[in-house]
Motif scaffolding. Structure first.
Motif, short mmCIF file in Angstrom:
data_model
loop_
_atom_site.label_atom_id
_atom_site.label_comp_id
_atom_site.label_asym_id
_atom_site.label_seq_id
_atom_site.Cartn_x
_atom_site.Cartn_y
_atom_site.Cartn_z
N SER A 25 0.75 -1.20 -0.03
CA SER A 25 -0.08 0.01 0.02
C SER A 25 0.99 1.10 0.00
O SER A 25 0.71 2.25 -0.80
CB SER A 25 -0.75 -0.07 1.18
N LYS A 26 2.06 1.16 0.65
CA LYS A 26 2.80 2.38 0.96
C LYS A 26 3.55 2.43 -0.42
O LYS A 26 3.74 3.69 -0.89
CB LYS A 26 3.63 2.18 1.92
N HIS A 27 4.13 1.34 -0.96
CA HIS A 27 4.96 1.26 -2.22
C HIS A 27 4.27 1.73 -3.39
O HIS A 27 4.66 2.78 -4.25
CB HIS A 27 5.29 -0.04 -2.41
N LEU A 28 2.93 1.63 -3.45
CA LEU A 28 2.10 2.09 -4.63
C LEU A 28 1.17 3.56 -4.61
O LEU A 28 0.50 3.72 -5.26
CB LEU A 28 0.96 0.93 -4.92
N GLN A 29 1.51 4.07 -3.08
CA GLN A 29 0.34 5.12 -3.02
C GLN A 29 0.73 6.43 -3.82
O GLN A 29 -0.30 6.92 -4.02
CB GLN A 29 0.79 5.63 -1.48
N PHE A 30 1.56 6.62 -4.42
CA PHE A 30 1.99 7.69 -5.44
C PHE A 30 1.64 7.43 -6.80
O PHE A 30 1.52 8.46 -7.63
CB PHE A 30 3.18 8.39 -5.15
N LYS A 31 1.09 6.40 -7.10
CA LYS A 31 0.69 5.94 -8.50
C LYS A 31 -0.69 6.20 -8.83
O LYS A 31 -1.37 5.86 -7.71
CB LYS A 31 1.16 4.43 -8.88
N ASN A 32 -1.17 6.59 -9.89
CA ASN A 32 -2.64 6.68 -10.15
C ASN A 32 -3.39 5.21 -10.53
O ASN A 32 -3.64 5.06 -11.52
CB ASN A 32 -2.92 7.42 -11.52
N ILE A 33 -3.35 4.58 -9.54
CA ILE A 33 -4.10 3.15 -9.23
C ILE A 33 -4.95 3.18 -8.23
O ILE A 33 -4.57 3.50 -7.19
CB ILE A 33 -3.01 2.07 -8.88
N GLU A 34 -6.08 2.81 -8.88
CA GLU A 34 -7.37 2.69 -7.65
C GLU A 34 -7.08 1.28 -7.15
O GLU A 34 -7.53 0.20 -7.87
CB GLU A 34 -8.53 2.70 -8.49
N LYS A 35 -6.69 0.95 -6.04
CA LYS A 35 -6.46 -0.29 -5.42
C LYS A 35 -7.38 -0.61 -4.27
O LYS A 35 -7.67 0.42 -3.12
CB LYS A 35 -4.94 -0.25 -4.95
N THR A 36 -7.66 -2.03 -4.14
CA THR A 36 -8.11 -2.74 -2.73
C THR A 36 -7.17 -3.88 -2.49
O THR A 36 -6.91 -4.62 -3.53
CB THR A 36 -9.57 -3.10 -3.25
N LEU A 37 -6.68 -3.80 -1.33
CA LEU A 37 -5.71 -4.98 -1.01
C LEU A 37 -6.49 -5.77 0.18
O LEU A 37 -7.33 -5.13 1.13
CB LEU A 37 -4.43 -4.27 -0.56
N ALA A 38 -6.34 -7.08 -0.01
CA ALA A 38 -7.01 -7.98 1.17
C ALA A 38 -6.30 -9.28 1.14
O ALA A 38 -5.53 -9.66 0.40
CB ALA A 38 -8.49 -8.42 0.20
N ILE A 39 -6.32 -9.68 2.53
CA ILE A 39 -5.76 -11.14 2.63
C ILE A 39 -6.59 -12.20 2.37
O ILE A 39 -7.72 -12.36 2.35
CB ILE A 39 -5.58 -11.25 4.28
#
Length: 247
Positions: A126-140
């Motif tokens: 989440s931190k690594h990708l935070q500045f990219k224009n990606i709408e993200k949802t991360l889940a276990i």
């Protein structure tokens, strides 16, 4: 956003062994295997290494190697992505290195779902990708039991995950299920080598030859399946090989 279900499914629901040594002598057949890590054990190991994992990826040049692999894939007519709006799954996202490489080569944003069995790895991603224009949802989630309907994704990325599974075919079956018809799978696995043997002993993974990996993909139903070496001169080339296929 990180979604954390109360329980992570076990790998495939099957306890099997990963083959390490197998040979025959006359009428005798000898086989030695190791029990793979259970999901919770593997998650714990990755949680413990999450803070330094991106440095390991950078040291071996994996993100650059992933970019090289993805560039080779997307430049081929048979693997072109014609849709402007893409939904992408990174299955076993780790620090987000493969997603980052895909974003750099695609040159535009997309909707990302990233899953991993390690909550700490998801935080790093989440931190690594935070500045990219990606709408993200991360889940276990476990890749043998993905929390998605059939035919959801335009692209599935999976880096060094399937060889952890007791029965890798179950992982590829599930990745095939969630891809849309015509969807693209881009995958990397640890190659058979001295380094691969070290990884197998450390992480209890399968050592995977090219013909075996291609057989797994074809067995799941993928077509236009290819094996693609990693970038020349990179340490990642000695560790890994890339694979691609379409649903």
């Amino acid at each position: 956003m990180i979604v954390c279900p109360e329980c992570v499914p076990k790998q495939g629901g099957v306890q099997a062994s990963v083959p390490v040594v197998s040979f025959s002598f006359r009428s005798w057949h000898f086989s030695l295997g190791r029990t793979p890590f259970k999901s919770r054990e593997l998650a714990k190991h990755y949680d413990e290494r999450s803070a330094s994992w991106q440095k390991t990826i950078e040291r071996f040049g994996f993100e650059g190697a992933y970019r090289h692999l993805i560039c080779r894939v997307l430049s081929q007519q048979r693997y072109r992505l014609d849709r402007h709006s893409l939904r992408v799954l990174d299955a076993g996202i780790g620090t987000g290195a493969m997603t980052s490489a895909f974003h750099a080569e695609l040159g535009r944003g997309f909707q990302l779902d990233g899953v991993d069995i390690s909550e700490e790895m998801l935080r790093v991603a989440s931190k690594h990708l935070q500045f990219k224009n990606i709408e993200k949802t991360l889940a276990i989630a476990d890749i043998t039991d993905l929390p998605y309907d059939d035919d959801c994704f335009d692209v599935v990325l999976v880096a060094h995950v399937v060889e952890h599974l007791a029965i890798p075919e179950t992982g590829f079956d599930e990745l095939y299920r969630v891809l849309k018809p015509g969807g693209l799978l881009i995958c990397s696995m640890t190659r058979r080598s001295a380094f691969g043997a070290f990884v197998q002993l450390l992480w209890r993974t399968h050592q995977v030859g090219i013909s075996r990996a291609l057989g797994w993909l074809r067995g799941a139903g993928f077509r236009d399946v290819r094996a693609l070496p990693m970038e020349k001169g990179s340490a990642a080339r000695n560790c890994s090989i890339g694979y691609v296929g379409r649903k």
